[in-house]
Design a protein around this motif. Structure first.
Motif, PDB file in Angstrom:
ATOM      1  N   LEU A  82       0.489  -1.387   0.038  1.00 18.12           N
ATOM      2  CA  LEU A  82       0.027  -0.146  -0.015  1.00 18.12           C
ATOM      3  C   LEU A  82       0.908   1.491  -0.215  1.00 18.12           C
ATOM      4  CD1 LEU A  82      -2.736  -1.198   3.062  1.00 18.12           C
ATOM      5  CD2 LEU A  82      -2.756  -1.166  -0.145  1.00 18.12           C
ATOM      6  N   ILE A  83       0.868   2.661  -0.893  1.00 13.35           N
ATOM      7  CA  ILE A  83       1.191   3.566  -0.701  1.00 13.35           C
ATOM      8  C   ILE A  83      -0.138   4.728   0.232  1.00 13.35           C
ATOM      9  CG2 ILE A  83       1.125   5.806  -2.125  1.00 13.35           C
ATOM     10  CD1 ILE A  83       1.113   3.903  -4.626  1.00 13.35           C
ATOM     11  N   MET A  84       1.068   4.670   1.529  1.00 12.24           N
ATOM     12  CA  MET A  84       0.567   6.028   2.225  1.00 12.24           C
ATOM     13  C   MET A  84       0.205   7.469   1.967  1.00 12.24           C
ATOM     14  SD  MET A  84       1.851   8.794   4.173  1.00 12.24           S
ATOM     15  CE  MET A  84       1.658   9.436   6.101  1.00 12.24           C
ATOM     16  N   GLU A  85      -0.867   7.261   2.612  1.00 12.29           N
ATOM     17  CA  GLU A  85      -2.257   8.942   2.365  1.00 12.29           C
ATOM     18  C   GLU A  85      -1.609  10.057   3.747  1.00 12.29           C
ATOM     19  OE1 GLU A  85      -5.043   8.415   0.486  1.00 12.29           O
ATOM     20  OE2 GLU A  85      -4.360   7.898  -1.658  1.00 12.29           O
ATOM     21  N   PRO A  86      -1.659  10.503   3.885  1.00 16.64           N
ATOM     22  CA  PRO A  86      -2.092  11.003   5.115  1.00 16.64           C
ATOM     23  C   PRO A  86      -3.506  11.773   5.730  1.00 16.64           C
ATOM     24  CG  PRO A  86      -1.200  12.610   3.443  1.00 16.64           C
ATOM     25  CD  PRO A  86      -1.144  11.757   3.779  1.00 16.64           C
ATOM     26  N   LEU A  87      -3.822  11.614   6.663  1.00 21.31           N
ATOM     27  CA  LEU A  87      -5.345  12.336   6.818  1.00 21.31           C
ATOM     28  C   LEU A  87      -5.812  13.262   6.846  1.00 21.31           C
ATOM     29  CD1 LEU A  87      -5.430  10.552  10.320  1.00 21.31           C
ATOM     30  CD2 LEU A  87      -6.364   9.772   8.549  1.00 21.31           C
ATOM     31  N   LYS A  88      -6.954  14.052   6.096  1.00 27.56           N
ATOM     32  CA  LYS A  88      -6.811  15.357   6.087  1.00 27.56           C
ATOM     33  C   LYS A  88      -6.709  15.856   7.174  1.00 27.56           C
ATOM     34  CE  LYS A  88      -9.363  13.636   2.130  1.00 27.56           C
ATOM     35  NZ  LYS A  88     -11.449  13.683   0.719  1.00 27.56           N
ATOM     36  N   CYS A  89      -7.388  15.740   8.342  1.00 30.08           N
ATOM     37  CA  CYS A  89      -7.367  16.429   8.972  1.00 30.08           C
ATOM     38  C   CYS A  89      -6.697  15.604  10.262  1.00 30.08           C
ATOM     39  CB  CYS A  89      -8.848  16.886   9.989  1.00 30.08           C
ATOM     40  SG  CYS A  89      -8.325  18.071  10.876  1.00 30.08           S
ATOM     41  N   PRO A  90      -5.345  16.301  10.320  1.00 29.09           N
ATOM     42  CA  PRO A  90      -4.322  15.538  11.183  1.00 29.09           C
ATOM     43  C   PRO A  90      -5.165  15.455  12.916  1.00 29.09           C
ATOM     44  CG  PRO A  90      -3.784  17.621  10.785  1.00 29.09           C
ATOM     45  CD  PRO A  90      -4.996  17.097  10.196  1.00 29.09           C
ATOM     46  N   ILE A  91      -5.787  15.682  12.858  1.00 24.67           N
ATOM     47  CA  ILE A  91      -6.177  15.838  14.705  1.00 24.67           C
ATOM     48  C   ILE A  91      -8.099  15.303  14.592  1.00 24.67           C
ATOM     49  CG2 ILE A  91      -4.892  17.690  15.372  1.00 24.67           C
ATOM     50  CD1 ILE A  91      -7.100  19.632  15.422  1.00 24.67           C
ATOM     51  N   THR A  92      -8.681  15.367  13.784  1.00 18.21           N
ATOM     52  CA  THR A  92      -9.748  14.252  12.990  1.00 18.21           C
ATOM     53  C   THR A  92      -9.503  12.687  12.925  1.00 18.21           C
ATOM     54  OG1 THR A  92     -10.519  15.475  11.677  1.00 18.21           O
ATOM     55  CG2 THR A  92     -11.077  16.501  13.964  1.00 18.21           C
ATOM     56  N   PRO A  93      -9.958  11.834  13.129  1.00 14.58           N
ATOM     57  CA  PRO A  93     -10.495  11.019  12.015  1.00 14.58           C
ATOM     58  C   PRO A  93     -11.162  10.479  11.307  1.00 14.58           C
ATOM     59  CG  PRO A  93     -11.525  10.489  14.385  1.00 14.58           C
ATOM     60  CD  PRO A  93     -10.912  11.588  14.652  1.00 14.58           C
ATOM     61  N   PRO A  94     -10.553  10.021  10.394  1.00 12.84           N
ATOM     62  CA  PRO A  94     -11.919  10.217   8.892  1.00 12.84           C
ATOM     63  C   PRO A  94     -13.454  10.405   8.587  1.00 12.84           C
ATOM     64  CG  PRO A  94     -10.468   8.400   8.697  1.00 12.84           C
ATOM     65  CD  PRO A  94      -9.864   9.183  10.052  1.00 12.84           C
ATOM     66  N   SER A  95     -13.790  10.593   8.007  1.00 14.34           N
ATOM     67  CA  SER A  95     -14.776  10.108   8.103  1.00 14.34           C
ATOM     68  C   SER A  95     -15.402   9.288   7.239  1.00 14.34           C
ATOM     69  CB  SER A  95     -15.619  11.555   7.215  1.00 14.34           C
ATOM     70  OG  SER A  95     -15.642  12.140   5.862  1.00 14.34           O
ATOM     71  N   SER A  96     -14.688   8.592   6.587  1.00 13.37           N
ATOM     72  CA  SER A  96     -15.205   7.417   5.476  1.00 13.37           C
ATOM     73  C   SER A  96     -13.858   5.976   5.904  1.00 13.37           C
ATOM     74  CB  SER A  96     -14.888   7.832   4.078  1.00 13.37           C
ATOM     75  OG  SER A  96     -13.208   8.194   3.502  1.00 13.37           O
ATOM     76  N   LEU A  97     -14.466   4.936   6.307  1.00 12.37           N
ATOM     77  CA  LEU A  97     -13.187   4.089   6.048  1.00 12.37           C
ATOM     78  C   LEU A  97     -14.349   3.103   5.221  1.00 12.37           C
ATOM     79  CD1 LEU A  97     -10.997   2.349   7.867  1.00 12.37           C
ATOM     80  CD2 LEU A  97     -13.361   1.427   9.584  1.00 12.37           C
ATOM     81  N   TYR A  98     -13.289   2.927   3.677  1.00 11.08           N
ATOM     82  CA  TYR A  98     -13.562   1.315   2.748  1.00 11.08           C
ATOM     83  C   TYR A  98     -12.924   0.483   3.270  1.00 11.08           C
ATOM     84  CZ  TYR A  98     -13.989   6.131  -0.030  1.00 11.08           C
ATOM     85  OH  TYR A  98     -14.009   7.367  -0.755  1.00 11.08           O
ATOM     86  N   SER A  99     -13.760  -0.298   2.643  1.00 14.74           N
ATOM     87  CA  SER A  99     -13.483  -2.089   2.910  1.00 14.74           C
ATOM     88  C   SER A  99     -11.754  -2.354   2.248  1.00 14.74           C
ATOM     89  CB  SER A  99     -14.385  -2.667   2.313  1.00 14.74           C
ATOM     90  OG  SER A  99     -14.068  -2.328   0.754  1.00 14.74           O
ATOM     91  N   PRO A 100     -11.505  -3.915   3.334  1.00 13.83           N
ATOM     92  CA  PRO A 100     -10.292  -3.563   2.619  1.00 13.83           C
ATOM     93  C   PRO A 100      -9.986  -3.926   1.332  1.00 13.83           C
ATOM     94  CG  PRO A 100     -11.145  -4.954   4.732  1.00 13.83           C
ATOM     95  CD  PRO A 100     -12.036  -4.084   3.621  1.00 13.83           C
ATOM     96  N   THR A 101     -10.955  -4.645   0.357  1.00  9.61           N
ATOM     97  CA  THR A 101     -10.934  -5.439  -0.800  1.00  9.61           C
ATOM     98  C   THR A 101     -10.609  -4.057  -1.501  1.00  9.61           C
ATOM     99  OG1 THR A 101     -13.393  -4.873  -1.229  1.00  9.61           O
ATOM    100  CG2 THR A 101     -12.407  -7.387  -0.116  1.00  9.61           C
ATOM    101  N   THR A 102     -11.417  -2.849  -1.215  1.00 12.88           N
ATOM    102  CA  THR A 102     -11.018  -1.610  -2.315  1.00 12.88           C
ATOM    103  C   THR A 102      -9.949  -1.002  -2.096  1.00 12.88           C
ATOM    104  OG1 THR A 102     -13.665  -1.368  -2.586  1.00 12.88           O
ATOM    105  CG2 THR A 102     -12.040   0.663  -2.553  1.00 12.88           C
ATOM    106  N   ILE A 103      -9.171  -1.197  -0.962  1.00 13.62           N
ATOM    107  CA  ILE A 103      -7.626  -0.851  -0.323  1.00 13.62           C
ATOM    108  C   ILE A 103      -6.890  -1.556  -1.008  1.00 13.62           C
ATOM    109  CG2 ILE A 103      -6.492  -0.357   1.464  1.00 13.62           C
ATOM    110  CD1 ILE A 103      -8.405   2.108   1.178  1.00 13.62           C
ATOM    111  N   LEU A 104      -7.198  -2.824  -1.377  1.00 10.20           N
ATOM    112  CA  LEU A 104      -6.434  -3.722  -1.860  1.00 10.20           C
ATOM    113  C   LEU A 104      -5.882  -3.185  -3.438  1.00 10.20           C
ATOM    114  CD1 LEU A 104      -6.463  -7.121  -0.527  1.00 10.20           C
ATOM    115  CD2 LEU A 104      -3.826  -5.588  -0.142  1.00 10.20           C
ATOM    116  N   LYS A 105      -6.873  -3.039  -4.058  1.00 10.60           N
ATOM    117  CA  LYS A 105      -6.881  -2.617  -5.711  1.00 10.60           C
ATOM    118  C   LYS A 105      -6.540  -1.565  -6.134  1.00 10.60           C
ATOM    119  CE  LYS A 105     -11.011  -1.812  -9.144  1.00 10.60           C
ATOM    120  NZ  LYS A 105     -12.103  -1.697  -9.401  1.00 10.60           N
ATOM    121  N   TYR A 106      -6.650  -0.383  -5.135  1.00 14.46           N
ATOM    122  CA  TYR A 106      -5.853   0.967  -5.062  1.00 14.46           C
ATOM    123  C   TYR A 106      -4.860   1.465  -5.275  1.00 14.46           C
ATOM    124  CZ  TYR A 106     -11.023   2.081  -7.558  1.00 14.46           C
ATOM    125  OH  TYR A 106     -11.856   1.986  -8.112  1.00 14.46           O
ATOM    126  N   GLN A 107      -4.544  -0.347  -3.964  1.00 13.75           N
ATOM    127  CA  GLN A 107      -3.060  -0.002  -3.353  1.00 13.75           C
ATOM    128  C   GLN A 107      -2.547   1.358  -2.923  1.00 13.75           C
ATOM    129  OE1 GLN A 107      -1.303  -2.230  -7.032  1.00 13.75           O
ATOM    130  NE2 GLN A 107       0.204  -1.875  -5.746  1.00 13.75           N
TER     131      GLN A 107
END
Length: 738
Positions: A138-163
């Motif tokens: 996987l390629i690391m992407e930083p959080l959009k806001c560093p002090i709040t968790p993300p508003s979305s959490l994608y499935s592991p299958t989608t994450i593996l597809k787009y790496q």
């Protein structure tokens, strides 16, 4: 003492002034914080390499991605109720990360996003293999806001597809793989340092360069030890010592100044320290024989102690079965936290877990036990199955985890590069470059690791200062090589070769050869030989001018030394420790071992008689050419007949030794020729487990066969046309004669 009204008003005014001052300081802090967050958000948004997740195609996804079942809807209602109670009881805490949106814009509970999966690869059965695959793939992407968790959490299958993905995506995928492999793993939502959240390892030491901790030797204290009186000290020595201490103090001051200069290079204090959100994996001890609870940073794949100062706090943890909220104080980080999730004082569980009937009190009546069981069943909640599709990784994806061809990691004074297997023609899969400075301009050392090479080379070390190259081989090389150090593959330029001595008949494990000497080391020989040192002279210059080969013009052997270990079956005055053959001077020296009570070793020396010509088949022995010193030997050892037999044996052994030295020279020349050919024609072996590489190899063989078939058909056609031309010319010739 009564309070004066004017004084009371003054006190109230001062309190109001202090409150307004505190409010101003706090508002300034918030303004600065918002400015820092805005700057980081702007930097993330302006980054051109950021992937546009809104453009992904979700039409092919299953229905579980787009809708919620009645169990999931009930689960979301319970989670909302729990969140409301939590915010009411803990108003100072941040909102929980419970049900973010998935890639289809549907709210999903975080526990149902974890899909336990065991991939069919040997390395994926261990936590280190799973962690290295996730951080490499996987390629690391930083959080959009560093002090709040993300508003979305994608499935592991989608994450593996787009790496690609953020820390929460990395963590959910890694937790799914670890849980499928049998580990007691949990996703963690917490806080970490800037370096860990941004994957900045430039201030860390490379894991390849870390030395294992030395185990201190335990000293057995003895209270009955004799205490000796202190030794008298000289006043002059004390004065000299004081002078040295003054000098050391001055040097320490200079070092402090240097430290101040180096402190300038250190990163500045992070204004968002303690507020940066991060996600990682918690692995509890117990399952899979894990001895101690530890953390895994999904960005690097490295394991960390729970007392690591990089982890600053925990909000919550979850797995595929439940969700826990941390109720412990994290002002000192995570080092004092208890990870006993069954402790209700430390962790608040979201759904009550069902208890086994054996845990119910046995003395209570049957009706009461039935009622209690019903109550427990009513209070417990069964987590719905994961809405995520089955996680699959093909052989090609597993063997080529780097989406950009390779991966580069920068460390403190080091750079690490990784490639997939078969990506390079020489089998290179990893390179570590060590630098002398933090700017990485001056190289000190380069280490390279290889895979699937037929010559079994797996590591190469290059010292950039001395240009010394050291190759390391796996067992099974045709020449039984273990390591080879050299600066050039030309003969007699300084080579050190190590062998797998257990596979050799002579027990040779190491040989060093240069233009003037050769040293060999042995292990486990029956004659107790452990070292042989040979000195060479210069070659004949006339033969060198005539361009004679090395075999035709060998180096003359000047001296051969052999060293032996003690043979306990022989007396010390008959057990040789060292023997020297001075070939040119025709001198043989023997030195024997010592007994425990002896102080001087026995020696025997055979010298050439001055003025007498040397003959090969003749041994001349007299008191003139024999020097012996055997103070501890018996009378039989002083007999001339015994010395004659000994000299005859030594002459024969000297001939054999000279032949062994020539064989060793020939073996070194052969090793260099083989290594030069292996480096010129590097071949990679294909593993039986490498399906992707075997498919490529099969396609290549099919293409070669097609090319060969087309060439053969063309040759046949050309031959056929050539035959027709010959027949036509013959026919025309016959017609002309007629």
């Amino acid at each position: 003492m009564p309070v004066v009204p004017g004084r009371m008003e003054a006190l109230q005014e001062t309190e109001e002034v202090e409150q307004t001052a505190e409010d101003e300081i706090f508002s300034d802090f918030l303004d600065d914080l918002e400015a820092d967050v805005a700057v980081e958000e702007a930097s993330v948004a302006s980054d051109e390499s950021v992937f546009d997740w809104s453009s992904i195609d979700t039409s092919h996804l299953p229905s579980s991605y787009k809708t919620n079942s009645w169990q999931e809807k009930e689960l979301l209602q319970l989670a909302d109720h729990f969140s409301q109670q939590y915010t009411h009881l803990c108003p100072d805490r941040k909102p929980l990360f419970i049900h973010p949106l998935n890639e289809c814009g549907v709210q999903k509970f975080v526990s149902t996003t974890v899909r336990p999966t065991l991939l069919p690869y040997p390395d994926m059965y261990y936590w280190s293999g799973c962690a290295s695959f996730v951080c490499d793939y996987l390629i690391m992407e930083p959080l959009k806001c560093p002090i709040t968790p993300p508003s979305s959490l994608y499935s592991p299958t989608t994450i593996l597809k787009y790496q690609r993905g953020n820390c929460f995506d990395f963590t959910v995928l890694l937790c799914s793989l670890l849980t499928g492999a049998g580990y007691d793993a949990y996703c963690v939502h917490g806080y970490a340092t800037l370096e860990m959240c941004s994957l900045d390892q430039t201030q860390e030491l490379c894991p390849r360069l870390r030395k294992p901790p030395e185990v201190p030797e335990e000293e057995d204290p003895n209270k009955y030890r004799i205490k000796y009186p202190s030794e008298p000290q000289s006043q002059f020595e004390l004065q000299q010592k004081a002078k040295k201490e003054e000098e050391t103090e001055s040097t320490q001051e200079e070092e402090r100044e240097e430290e101040v200069v180096t402190e300038v290079d250190k990163p500045k204090r992070d204004p968002l320290h303690g507020l940066r959100v991060h996600a990682w994996v918690l692995v509890l001890s117990g399952k899979r024989k894990v001895p101690e609870t530890f953390f895994i940073n999904p960005f690097t794949g490295n394991g960390h102690s729970t007392r690591d100062e990089c982890f600053l706090g925990i909000e919550s943890v979850w797995n595929h079965r439940n969700y826990w909220v941390n109720m412990q104080d994290c002002r000192k980080g995570c080092k004092d936290l208890s990870f006993d999730l069954s402790d209700s004082f430390c962790w608040e569980i979201m759904f009550a877990e069902s208890k086994e009937p054996s845990q119910l009190p046995a003395e209570s009546p049957k009706k009461d036990t039935d009622d209690m069981e019903k109550e427990e069943i009513d209070m417990s909640f069964q987590m719905p199955l994961s809405w995520v599709a089955q996680i699959k990784v093909s052989c090609r994806e597993y063997e080529n985890p780097f989406s950009q061809g390779k991966k580069v990691i920068l460390y403190d004074k080091a750079k690490q590069e990784k490639w997939a297997a078969y990506a390079n023609g020489d089998g290179l899969v990893e390179r570590l470059t060590v630098y002398a400075d933090s700017d990485r301009t001056e190289e000190l050392e380069v280490k390279e690791w290889f895979k699937h090479r037929e010559d079994l080379l797996y590591m190469r070390e290059v010292n950039k200062q001395t240009q010394l190259i050291t190759d390391h081989f796996r067992p099974g090389h045709p020449l039984l090589l273990k390591a080879h150090s050299y600066t050039s593959l030309e003969p007699e330029t300084g080579h050190t070769v190590e062998f797998y001595h257990t596979a050799r008949v002579d027990g040779l494990w190491k040989r060093f050869e240069s233009a003037t000497e050769m040293t060999e080391y042995f292990v486990g020989r029956e004659d107790f030989l452990h070292m042989r040192h040979t000195e060479f002279g210069e070659r004949d210059q006339k033969m060198e001018k005539a361009d004679a080969t090395a075999d035709a013009n060998p180096r003359p052997i000047v001296q051969i030394k052999e060293y032996f270990h003690r043979n306990p079956e022989k007396p010390a005055d008959e057990d040789i420790e060292e023997r020297i053959f001075m070939v040119i001077d025709d001198v043989i020296q023997l030195t024997y071992h010592l007994e425990l009570h002896d102080t001087i070793a026995s020696k025997v020396a055979f010298c050439r008689v001055i003025g007498r010509e040397k003959r090969e088949d003749e041994i001349f022995l007299s008191r003139e050419n024999t020097v012996k010193f055997q103070p501890w030997s018996s009378e039989k050892h002083k007999n001339m007949r015994r010395l004659y037999d000994l000299l005859w044996e030594l002459r024969e052994e000297q001939k054999d030794l000279k032949q062994q030295v020539r064989d060793s020279e020939a073996e070194m020349v052969n090793i260099l020729m083989v290594r030069e050919d292996e480096e010129a024609n590097i071949k990679l072996s294909v593993s039986i487990y490498s399906a992707a590489k075997r498919e490529q190899q099969h396609e290549a063989t099919v293409l070669e066969e097609e090319q060969k078939g087309s060439q053969s058909s063309l040759e046949k056609e050309s031959q056929h046309l050539g035959g027709e031309e010959e027949s036509l010319t013959h026919h025309t010739a016959t017609n002309s004669t007629m």
